[in-house]
Structures are given as C-alpha cells and as structure tokens.
Design an enzyme around this catalytic site. Sequence first.
Site, short mmCIF file in Angstrom:
data_model
loop_
_atom_site.label_atom_id
_atom_site.label_comp_id
_atom_site.label_asym_id
_atom_site.label_seq_id
_atom_site.Cartn_x
_atom_site.Cartn_y
_atom_site.Cartn_z
N LYS A 194 0.74 -1.36 0.24
CA LYS A 194 -0.15 0.06 -0.04
C LYS A 194 0.88 1.15 0.15
CE LYS A 194 -3.82 -2.01 -0.22
NZ LYS A 194 -3.80 -3.35 -0.57
C1 PLP Z 1 -10.05 -2.49 -2.03
C2 PLP Z 1 -9.52 -3.25 -0.63
N1 PLP Z 1 -10.27 -3.20 0.55
C3 PLP Z 1 -9.67 -3.87 1.43
C4 PLP Z 1 -8.34 -4.50 1.53
C5 PLP Z 1 -8.13 -5.16 2.78
O1 PLP Z 1 -6.80 -4.75 3.11
P1 PLP Z 1 -5.91 -5.49 4.39
O2 PLP Z 1 -5.18 -6.37 3.59
O3 PLP Z 1 -5.12 -4.35 5.09
O4 PLP Z 1 -6.99 -6.15 5.19
C6 PLP Z 1 -7.87 -4.44 0.33
C7 PLP Z 1 -6.42 -5.12 0.20
O5 PLP Z 1 -5.69 -5.05 -0.64
C8 PLP Z 1 -8.27 -3.87 -0.72
O6 PLP Z 1 -7.63 -3.95 -1.84
#
Ligand code: PLP
Length: 403
Positions: A187
């Site tokens: 990210k």
């Molecule tokens: C659009 C979106 N929402 C939520 C997430 C979830 O993030 P995390 O991996 O921090 O739980 C991601 C992860 O890549 C994502 O791309």
Amino acid sequence: MPIPRSSYLPFGRPSFTDDEIRAVTRVIESGWVGTGPETLKFETELAEYLGARRCVTVSSCTAALFLSLLVEGVTAGDEVVVPSLTWCSTANAALYLGATPVLCDIDPATLCTTTDSVLDRVTARTRAVIVVHYGGRAVDVAELRSNLPERVAIIEDAAHAMGASYPDGSLVGSSSNLTCFSFYANKNISTGEGGAVALPDNDKAERIRSLGLHGLSSTAWDRYTDPTALLRTTEIVELGYKMNYTDLQAAIGRVQLRRLGEMSAIRERIANRYIERLDPSRTGIIFQDGCSERSHARHLLVIRVQKNKYAMNRDELLLSLRSLNIGAAIHYKPLHQEPLYSQYSAANGLPNTDLVADEILTLPISASMDLEDVEYVTAQICDLLRLEPVVDDLEVDQPVDPS
Ligand SMILES: Cc1ncc(COP(=O)(O)O)c(C=O)c1O
C-alpha cells in the site's frame, strides 16, 4: 526475442529507507513493542495529516471495515451495498456480521461506483454502503450522501486511497464517514500489515479501539503506565476481538507518513510516464479516468486492453509480461464471478463490471520504481500489442531516487 528483466518487477512494492529501520530499532530498544505510545503518536499524526478528528489503528483494513460496520449498527438481516469490483474484504465484512452484501455496478471509465449505481441497489433493508476508492481514485461521497436516506451509513474503503482527495480538494479520510485505510505490504503507506479507521466521532473511535482489543475498557499500555487503571477500570465491556496494531508497525508508519508526499510524487511521475508512452489517443488503450491531479493516489495503474482490438487479448498480454519478469496483475476478478458471491448479484446484472472484467490489467507502479522501469514495461507492451512506440520528444529522465 525480447530479453526478460533480470529482476522481477512486482505490481506494487514498498519503499523503505534507513529511517524506517532506525525507527523500528528505537522501538525494539525501548522494550515496548505491542500497542502503546508509538501507536498513539501514529494515530495522532495520521489524524492531523488527514484532517480527521480521530484515527484508530487496527490489525488490517479488513478489520477496520468489519469494526466500522459493527459500530454503525449493521447486524444480521441488514443489506450492505458494495461494488463487485473490489477485494473480497469489502464484502466479507458484511458477511461476518450476518448481513447480506448486495453487489453494485461501476462506471467503466472510473472503475468506481456512481451515486446512481449505488442507489439502484438500495432497498428498505439497506443499512450501509461501502464505497471503494478503487485504485486510489476518490468517489464523490458528498454527492452520494445527499442522495441516500439518512438511515444508510456510508463506510469508505480507502485501502488504495491514502493521499487521494475528494472533488472539493479535501483529503479522503476527512469526511464525516468512517474511512478505512490499509497499511498492507504494497500500500501507499506500508507497515507490512495494518489498518486504520479515520472518523469524526470520539465515542465510535473509543468503541472501535475497545472492540479491537477484546472489548476491554483499557489497553495494556494504560495499565502499565497507570496502576490505578489496573485496579479500577480494567473491564470486559462487550465481546471484542484481537485486532490491535503494534508499536513496531507504528514506528514504520510514522516514517512512511512523513515520506508520503515524496512517495506520492514518484507515483504521479510514474503514472504520467505510462500515459505519455502508451498515449491513449494513439494506442486506444484506456487508462482509468484519473480526474483532477490531486484526487488520485495512484495506488494501482489500471489500463483496459479492449477485446478484439490488439494482437493480444488481456490474458495473453498478462502472461507475456510475466514471462518478461513484469508483474502485471488483475484487480480484480469481480466478486459476482466468485463461487461464494455469485448468489449476491441482482437479477438485472452488472453490465459495466462484466464489460471491464476481461480487459482490466494492472501495471507495476510503486515509489521504489524509476522511469527506466516504465520505459521497459511500455516498450514491451508496444511490442507485444504491435503498437507504434511513442519515443519522440520525451526526455528520458534519470531514475527517480526513491529514498
Ligand atoms: C479494496 C480493498 N479493500 C480492503 C483490503 C483489505 O486490506 P487489508 O489487507 O489491510 O486487510 C484490500 C487489500 O488489498 C483492498 O484492496
């Protein structure tokens, strides 16, 4: 035969420097590596940067989405509208609570939901909408709010959108909605794993913190620094979860936040070079509509390789790029095409999502890339699709120093 790159170029890669290493070392040497003072400082600095009243860190954006729906009162039997073109976390958050995710369509140009595509799925049972700032392109949540019934909460999935701004120029995260960020490995701000909710409401912030730590009314740091807290207030208030963030992660996050401006500028330069080299007016390649300059966090660089137009289709191009060590990817196979989620697609379908599903391709972008990487990737794409390369009047810059 084209020569593959000597090293694999992933679609996203974190950018770390000696400053992150020093920050982690400092926290290790402090002897306190769990949730504590560093986490609180990161939350304060993040809230200040975003223009949010509060930020609460948690273990992931998935946890942030789940806890946000929970504190907004979403419960079994409710409907939660989410786009089909997203990562499964967005819709999973609704299922964890026994709610029904209702999949909605997108605009094929922006790859984001529109006010109309959301409204099309709102019923008397709708309790919340999760908008996704897909790729880092901000959705107009103010317009959505003014068209939604008051009882429907808006949650923002800003996993891709650290540094993006709404149409009025304010940063994603400064709205009146609970806005969920990810600090996952690739990210725009990375702490390996992690997430945060930015929000305007103190009580909801405290509840999210408590729910993320067993439903306790105080943290281990509270009890360590104030023994009376241990005697007086350590109570299990409600059923909570283990979804807290750590000082080791926060140490990295604080440095990443300080470096965000510089890292975003690199992403912007990389995106612009892709657009110059694959000039849509000459190649017909469609880039995600980026809107005005500041509104896109450039987390994902997504193009559409239209069907029956080039020497290769999207899948063939992806495989060919991979064989050259270029980490092209797909974000995402839409949820309604997944076995778990096929039952949540409405009868009138998702025509725009279906249209783009076989065309979208994510090209590498990160703050640890340089313009030479883009030159290589775009030259290979032109070669594979048999496009006239755009080589003319562009200066070939020195590599961008990501440090
Ligand atoms: C659009 C979106 N929402 C939520 C997430 C979830 O993030 P995390 O991996 O921090 O739980 C991601 C992860 O890549 C994502 O791309």
